[in-house]
Write an enzyme that holds these catalytic residues in place. Structure first.
Site, PDB file in Angstrom:
ATOM      1  N   SER A   1       0.672  -1.234   0.122  1.00 27.09           N
ATOM      2  CA  SER A   1      -0.166   0.034  -0.037  1.00 27.09           C
ATOM      3  C   SER A   1       0.784   1.354   0.101  1.00 27.09           C
ATOM      4  O   SER A   1       1.890   1.044   0.526  1.00 27.09           O
ATOM      5  CB  SER A   1      -0.993  -0.017   1.172  1.00 27.09           C
ATOM      6  OG  SER A   1      -0.093   0.437   2.228  1.00 27.09           O
ATOM      7  N   LYS A   2       0.463   2.160  -0.930  1.00 26.76           N
ATOM      8  CA  LYS A   2       1.054   3.265  -0.940  1.00 26.76           C
ATOM      9  C   LYS A   2       1.067   4.224   0.390  1.00 26.76           C
ATOM     10  O   LYS A   2       2.201   4.831   0.875  1.00 26.76           O
ATOM     11  CB  LYS A   2       0.189   4.410  -1.751  1.00 26.76           C
ATOM     12  CG  LYS A   2       0.955   5.506  -2.003  1.00 26.76           C
ATOM     13  CD  LYS A   2       1.799   5.645  -3.117  1.00 26.76           C
ATOM     14  CE  LYS A   2       2.781   6.915  -3.401  1.00 26.76           C
ATOM     15  NZ  LYS A   2       3.832   6.421  -3.966  1.00 26.76           N
TER      16      LYS A   2
END
Ligand code: GLU
Length: 489
Positions: free
Chosen positions: A252-253
């Site tokens: 995830s960013k």
């Protein structure tokens, strides 16, 4: 059947690797079936929208080699392909759904909903709307609508039943409908929610196969109920296993994991990333790993998609990238590294193609070159220990006379080139009856003050040119004399 797949990103940021994989599989499946691939922008949640994100998605997909047959910028028979531009189209379907009993008007004010939400929270339960407006008499609804009172339309989830869908990979997924909330389908401003718009659009756009992330598994039974209530044919569902950063965490960013374009900025080649990503959750059924886009299209099938999560492995990606770098024509590799080279060396005065050839087998990313070429721009500090090499049978003491003898040999080369240096030095080695190692190792160190260099003494001399080679050689001889003297004293 004419296969139609779509990629339906919300413009909320960069194209992260999980989304790239979803897009890629939907594209590969369409291409492998001679079908159509659609790009649809799902921007009905305008609070979450990030300016410029749509263009970022287009650009990233193009860099990945993914093209679309229908989409916002290329048009198509089912446009527009941006949901906010389709706003007016959803209301009639929501009203039809109300007529068919699959949805109902809800006039509950925000304060009431907030109170329900708080209550659920304090009881440690997930919020569920309590269906208060479900059985409102028809006349009351008509009157309230006529008076312009704000409302939403909610999905009417049948109580006490089993919701389900059939997934191509996961099989039948069932849920107790009592766990499902009567979600809002149409908001008070007339905008559909994602949950409604995606069903309507997939139907209207004739999408036959929906490939998307596993985070939608829990919502899909609700979508199935909508298809049923509207009497529409259901698409084939293909939920893809998550891409994990490690065993416990999804990529995830938010955790600082790179987006697709971050990786390109870090010196990875688009084809290498796409090839690696293709294998995160799918395999061709044989041992093949390095595959062109064409080969991926040829090999792709839904059967090869895995049920279990895939872990993003940076080392493996580096390996793929190295394979792709090796396979590039040298001139192309040179062009790709030129801007990075230019930050370290004066590219106007160096044979960039030769340098690229030397770097190509030694790099895993385009940025790896930086620390490999620094010595060309600036001679690192003298280090006598570098001259000691057991295998080459050299020490700094044995090196000094060799380098002193080499100086006039090199000074005598006037038409300077890598091969002229090679000719002169090999003639010297032969005449002296020496072995290569005890000559070439000291020369390489004398020109680089480095343990590792792309290429050996000849290549470095060729790259440095006559003047700089002789300047470095003289400097290294002087430094060696100092250090030998110190050792004697
Ligand atoms: N708009 C959704 C997203 O961005 C797409 C979900 C779907 O493919 O149905 O994640």
């Amino acid at each position: 059947m004419n296969v139609r797949t779509r990629f339906a990103p919300s413009p909320t940021g960069f194209l992260h690797l999980g989304s790239l994989r979803t897009a890629l599989y939907a594209w590969l499946f369409a291409r492998s079936q001679g079908g159509t691939f659609i790009l649809r922008i799902e921007d009905t949640d305008q609070k979450r929208e990030i300016a410029g994100a749509t263009e970022t998605i287009y650009r990233a997909l193009r860099r990945a080699g993914i093209d679309w047959d229908e989409g916002p910028d290329v048009g198509g028979p089912y446009g527009p392909y941006i949901q906010s531009e389709r706003k007016a189209l959803y209301q009639p379907f929501a009203e039809e759904l109300v007529e068919r009993g699959g949805a109902y008007y809800c006039f509950c004010p925000t304060e009431r909903l907030d109170a329900l939400r708080k209550k659920a929270e304090s009881e440690g339960k997930a919020f569920k709307y309590d269906k208060r407006c479900l059985n409102m008499p028809r006349e009351e609804i008509t009157a309230r609508l006529a008076s312009g009172e704000p409302y939403v339309i909610r999905q009417n989830i049948p109580a006490g039943g089993v919701g389900f869908f059939d997934d191509e990979i996961l099989g039948r997924i069932e849920v107790d409908t009592d766990t499902l909330d009567d979600q809002v389908l149409l908001k008070s401003d007339g905008m559909p929610t994602y949950n409604f718009a995606n069903v309507v659009d997939d139907h209207l756009m004739g999408v036959t196969h929906i490939l998307r992330g596993s985070e939608f598994v829990s919502s899909t039974p609700k979508y199935n109920l909508l298809y049923n209530a509207l009497g529409w044919d259901k698409p084939v569902y293909i939920h893809l296993p998550p891409v994990m950063a490690d065993r416990n965490r999804k990529l995830s960013k938010r955790h600082g994991d790179p987006s697709f374009e971050d990786l390109l900025d870090e010196g990875y080649l688009p084809d290498a990333v796409v090839n690696y990503i293709a294998l995160l959750g799918w395999n061709p059924g044989d041992e093949r790993e390095v595959m062109t886009m064409e080969e991926l299209v040829g090999a792709f099938s839904l059967r090869g998609i895995s049920k279990s999560p895939a872990i993003f492995d940076r080392d493996k990606l580096r390996w793929f990238n190295a394979q792709y770098i090796r396979a590039l024509p040298a001139a192309r590799f040179r062009d790709l590294i030129l801007p990075h080279m230019g930050k370290t060396v004066d590219t106007a005065h160096i044979d960039t193609l030769r340098l690229a050839q030397l770097l190509q087998p030694r790099c895993e990313t385009l940025l790896d070159i930086t620390d490999k070429i620094g010595f060309l721009a600036q001679m690192p500090p003298f280090d006598a220990a570098l001259y000691t090499n057991k295998k080459m049978k050299t020490t700094h003491e044995t090196s000094l006379p060799v380098l002193r003898a080499l100086l006039p040999v090199l000074e005598a080369v006037d038409c300077w080139s890598e091969s002229a240096v090679r000719d002169a030095v090999s003639a010297f080695i032969e005449a002296e009856g020496m072995k290569n190692g005890p000559v070439l190792w000291p020369l390489r160190v004398a020109l680089s003050n480095s343990m590792y260099t792309p290429g050996g003494a000849y290549e470095i001399a060729g790259l440095l040119g006559r003047e700089e080679t002789l300047r470095r050689l003289r400097g290294s001889i002087a430094a060696l004399m100092q250090s030998v003297k110190r050792a004697d004293g």
